[in-house]
Motif scaffolding. Structure first.
Motif, mmCIF file in Angstrom:
data_model
loop_
_atom_site.group_PDB
_atom_site.id
_atom_site.type_symbol
_atom_site.label_atom_id
_atom_site.label_comp_id
_atom_site.label_asym_id
_atom_site.label_seq_id
_atom_site.Cartn_x
_atom_site.Cartn_y
_atom_site.Cartn_z
ATOM 1 N N SER A 167 5.859 21.158 -10.721
ATOM 2 C CA SER A 167 6.594 21.494 -11.999
ATOM 3 C C SER A 167 7.828 21.755 -11.331
ATOM 4 C CB SER A 167 6.091 22.518 -12.143
ATOM 5 O OG SER A 167 6.452 23.000 -13.686
ATOM 6 N N PRO A 168 8.873 21.315 -12.120
ATOM 7 C CA PRO A 168 9.534 20.997 -13.201
ATOM 8 C C PRO A 168 9.271 19.837 -12.591
ATOM 9 C CG PRO A 168 11.556 21.727 -11.864
ATOM 10 C CD PRO A 168 10.242 22.752 -11.382
ATOM 11 N N VAL A 169 9.325 18.929 -11.393
ATOM 12 C CA VAL A 169 9.149 18.078 -11.415
ATOM 13 C C VAL A 169 8.359 17.566 -10.175
ATOM 14 C CG1 VAL A 169 10.810 16.835 -11.840
ATOM 15 C CG2 VAL A 169 10.896 18.308 -9.510
ATOM 16 N N LYS A 170 7.265 16.420 -9.774
ATOM 17 C CA LYS A 170 6.741 16.417 -8.804
ATOM 18 C C LYS A 170 7.306 16.139 -7.895
ATOM 19 C CE LYS A 170 2.613 14.702 -11.689
ATOM 20 N NZ LYS A 170 2.174 13.631 -11.781
ATOM 21 N N VAL A 171 7.098 16.071 -6.636
ATOM 22 C CA VAL A 171 7.825 15.513 -5.089
ATOM 23 C C VAL A 171 6.370 15.165 -4.682
ATOM 24 C CG1 VAL A 171 8.783 16.739 -3.821
ATOM 25 C CG2 VAL A 171 9.309 17.458 -5.370
ATOM 26 N N ILE A 172 6.802 14.452 -4.569
ATOM 27 C CA ILE A 172 5.617 13.410 -3.062
ATOM 28 C C ILE A 172 6.245 13.125 -2.161
ATOM 29 C CG2 ILE A 172 3.708 11.235 -3.763
ATOM 30 C CD1 ILE A 172 4.671 12.198 -6.609
ATOM 31 N N PHE A 173 4.997 13.363 -0.743
ATOM 32 C CA PHE A 173 5.184 12.576 0.125
ATOM 33 C C PHE A 173 4.238 11.967 1.037
ATOM 34 C CE2 PHE A 173 5.025 13.339 4.857
ATOM 35 C CZ PHE A 173 5.822 12.486 5.706
ATOM 36 N N GLY A 174 5.058 10.375 1.147
ATOM 37 C CA GLY A 174 3.707 9.507 1.483
ATOM 38 C C GLY A 174 5.065 8.160 2.496
ATOM 39 N N PRO A 175 3.731 7.217 3.385
ATOM 40 C CA PRO A 175 4.122 6.192 3.971
ATOM 41 C C PRO A 175 3.883 5.314 2.934
ATOM 42 C CG PRO A 175 2.336 7.078 4.325
ATOM 43 C CD PRO A 175 2.514 8.160 4.093
ATOM 44 N N ALA A 176 4.656 3.625 3.186
ATOM 45 C CA ALA A 176 3.779 2.788 2.154
ATOM 46 C C ALA A 176 4.245 1.555 3.430
ATOM 47 C CB ALA A 176 4.811 2.685 0.639
ATOM 48 N N PHE A 177 3.143 0.180 2.767
ATOM 49 C CA PHE A 177 3.677 -0.534 4.325
ATOM 50 C C PHE A 177 3.366 -2.002 3.164
ATOM 51 C CE2 PHE A 177 0.887 -4.049 6.414
ATOM 52 C CZ PHE A 177 1.693 -3.748 7.339
ATOM 53 N N THR A 218 0.726 -1.033 -0.107
ATOM 54 C CA THR A 218 -0.022 -0.411 0.044
ATOM 55 C C THR A 218 1.170 1.316 -0.192
ATOM 56 O OG1 THR A 218 -0.161 -0.049 2.148
ATOM 57 C CG2 THR A 218 -2.264 -1.236 1.355
ATOM 58 N N ASN A 219 0.536 1.725 -0.527
ATOM 59 C CA ASN A 219 0.906 3.583 -0.757
ATOM 60 C C ASN A 219 -0.072 4.516 -0.509
ATOM 61 O OD1 ASN A 219 3.893 3.365 -1.478
ATOM 62 N ND2 ASN A 219 2.818 1.797 -2.689
ATOM 63 N N LEU A 220 0.454 5.403 0.507
ATOM 64 C CA LEU A 220 -0.192 6.829 0.528
ATOM 65 C C LEU A 220 0.902 8.163 -0.086
ATOM 66 C CD1 LEU A 220 -2.926 7.959 1.279
ATOM 67 C CD2 LEU A 220 -2.103 8.374 4.106
ATOM 68 N N ASP A 221 -0.101 8.708 -1.128
ATOM 69 C CA ASP A 221 1.446 9.893 -1.662
ATOM 70 C C ASP A 221 0.283 10.907 -1.473
ATOM 71 O OD1 ASP A 221 3.114 8.160 -2.127
ATOM 72 O OD2 ASP A 221 1.850 7.623 -4.102
ATOM 73 N N PHE A 222 0.835 12.377 -0.746
ATOM 74 C CA PHE A 222 0.570 13.057 -0.749
ATOM 75 C C PHE A 222 1.239 14.393 -1.441
ATOM 76 C CE2 PHE A 222 -0.307 11.568 3.137
ATOM 77 C CZ PHE A 222 -1.906 12.171 3.126
ATOM 78 N N PHE A 223 0.365 14.786 -2.898
ATOM 79 C CA PHE A 223 1.989 15.331 -3.904
ATOM 80 C C PHE A 223 1.522 17.315 -3.544
ATOM 81 C CE2 PHE A 223 1.641 12.811 -7.581
ATOM 82 C CZ PHE A 223 0.715 12.418 -6.980
ATOM 83 N N LEU A 224 3.633 17.021 -3.579
ATOM 84 C CA LEU A 224 3.492 18.667 -2.906
ATOM 85 C C LEU A 224 3.799 19.994 -4.017
ATOM 86 C CD1 LEU A 224 6.178 16.986 0.237
ATOM 87 C CD2 LEU A 224 3.585 17.601 0.122
ATOM 88 N N ILE A 225 4.399 19.372 -4.476
ATOM 89 C CA ILE A 225 4.771 20.419 -5.908
ATOM 90 C C ILE A 225 4.924 19.349 -7.436
ATOM 91 C CG2 ILE A 225 7.478 21.045 -6.743
ATOM 92 C CD1 ILE A 225 8.502 21.480 -4.064
#
Lengths: 312, 147
Positions: free
Chosen positions: A273-283, A264-271
């Motif tokens: 452009s120019p690249v995607k920056v994502i933060f989140g936990p995975a189990f 499982t992954n829960l991703d929060f999209f922070l930025i």
């Protein structure tokens, strides 16, 4: 269970497809594994830490694909290689695979009766088909001291239409320019065989055939993208990739014939452009014998990661 | 290009009782009679024959352009509703199509578009996969139609 914070550079399922990109680069794909349907993103993962006094630790889930030919006649052949190494879970993993993959879409769509139907904003043609992903690989597992062959044949199901609703879609994102929620379901089923012709322990030597059933589920919040109204941006995205394997014939490499695996992954999209920056936990929970992710103390393994991810 | 009345189809004569009415028909007839050939292309008034016919049939020549047909094909293959005019030419096709089956569907649509305008033309899945941007697909289809 271990909790770790890591900064990861994840490389997306690539479309190394920028204009003027050399042709050979367009044929490369990267993801965690190539056994499954490639409808969902599943970026390759590589992290390593080397402390001064303690042993190094690794978390590597990395697969590389090179297409032998451009997709034609609904099928494609590829060379694949995968490396899985994990020293942060209870049981270590050190597993290498190399082999051949063949993908085929089993049915053609019906020809359009009138091409101008496409201009109708509500037109969605009904298209239902199964897709076959087969692999044949040599595998080497350093932890088991085993060498052998493995093969998989997995079917997934695709459907779009007759109406543009969630209920009439499989393996196709349900989102439109006015949506604020997106949804994807990818069902899979098939078989896998594994034959270790050499192993340090007789436990890991021999043939086993398994049935496999799985479902990938992704859903999340989206909002309009000013640059392209048809490609909304994610606020957050939750993904579950669940598979259940059962040893039907041959020997058991572990205490149970059942092999659940849930990622499982829960991703929060922070930025964006120019690249995607994502933060989140995975189990991750379970075991996957071919990839060398085995039971620990006769129990399925589980571990968490919390990561910053960078995607093109 | 001039034809006398006797060579025109029956419904295009002023004696016809066609529902568009004799006055309209008479106007149309005189326009058709004014057709001329310039550099191998047929013109009626200031319009090329295809644009003239599109106007008469009620087609908006922009919304029914090859460009919009290709954009609509990409949207429908990706399971998207909506008007193709809003899709940017420079958008990446892979942002809209995420499944291999959607590329098969797109190849089928683009092949149908090409065959509609050029019966000997064809588009393969291999050619579709080589397209990165929407504009690449437009160029591919336009090239096949005009070849």
């Amino acid at each position: 269970m271990k909790y770790i914070f890591v900064l990861l550079l994840l490389i997306n399922t690539i479309e190394l497809n920028a204009q003027k990109t050399p042709a050979w680069l367009n044929n490369i794909g990267i993801r965690k594994s190539f056994e499954d349907d490639e409808s969902t993103q599943n970026p390759g993962l590589f992290t390593m830490s080397i402390p001064k006094e303690k042993s190094p630790s690794y978390l590597v889930d990395f697969g590389l694909k090179y297409n032998l030919s451009a997709a034609a006649k609904q099928s494609q052949s590829s060379i694949i290689g995968e490396y899985h190494r994990n020293s942060i879970a209870d049981g270590p993993v050190n597993n290498f695979q190399i082999g051949y993959k063949f993908m085929s879409i089993l049915k053609k769509p019906e020809p359009l009766e009138n091409v101008f139907d496409l201009l109708n904003p509500d037109f969605i043609q009904t298209y239902k088909t199964f897709k076959l992903n087969t692999t044949a690989k040599y595998r080497y597992d350093k932890i088991e001291g085993s060498q052998g062959i493995a093969a998989t044949a997995m079917f997934s199901y695709f459907q779009q239409g007759p109406r543009a609703s969630v209920r009439t879609r499989w393996s196709s994102w349900n989102s439109n320019k006015d949506s604020n929620f997106a949804y994807l379901l990818v069902p899979e089923f098939g078989i896998e065989i594994q034959n270790n012709f050499k192993a340090d322990s007789t436990i890991y030597k021999g043939f086993v055939g398994r049935t496999v059933a799985g479902m990938q589920i992704s859903f999340g919040s989206i909002f309009p993208n000013k640059a392209n109204v048809y490609v909304p941006l994610n606020r957050w995205l939750f993904t579950v990739d669940a598979k259940l394997r059962y040893d039907v014939v041959g020997k058991e490499y572990s205490s149970s014939r059942w092999h659940p695996l849930i990622k499982t992954n829960l991703d929060f999209f922070l930025i964006y452009s120019p690249v995607k920056v994502i933060f989140g936990p995975a189990f991750t929970y379970g075991d996957n014998p071919i990839a060398g992710f085995r039971q620990f103390n006769f129990q399925p393994q589980q571990f968490w990661t919390i990561a910053f991810k960078v995607q093109k | 290009m001039k034809k006398d009345n006797s060579k025109l189809p029956g419904f295009l004569t002023t004696a016809s009782t066609h529902t568009i009415g004799n006055l309209e028909l008479s106007k149309l007839l005189s326009e058709v009679k004014s057709a001329r050939v310039v550099d191998g292309k047929i013109f009626i008034g200031d319009q090329e024959l295809s644009a003239y016919l599109a106007d008469q049939l009620g087609y908006d020549s922009d919304s029914h352009s090859i460009k919009n047909l290709v954009k609509a094909a990409i949207l429908r293959a990706g399971g998207k509703n909506g008007a193709p005019q809003e899709l940017p030419d420079g958008a990446s096709i892979s942002d809209l199509l995420t499944a291999d089956a959607q590329y098969v569907l797109l190849a089928s649509y683009l092949d149908a578009i090409v065959k509609h305008f050029n019966i000997k033309g064809a588009v393969s899945l291999q050619e579709v996969n080589a397209c990165v941007l929407i504009q690449d697909a437009i160029d591919l289809v336009s090239g096949k139609i005009n070849s």
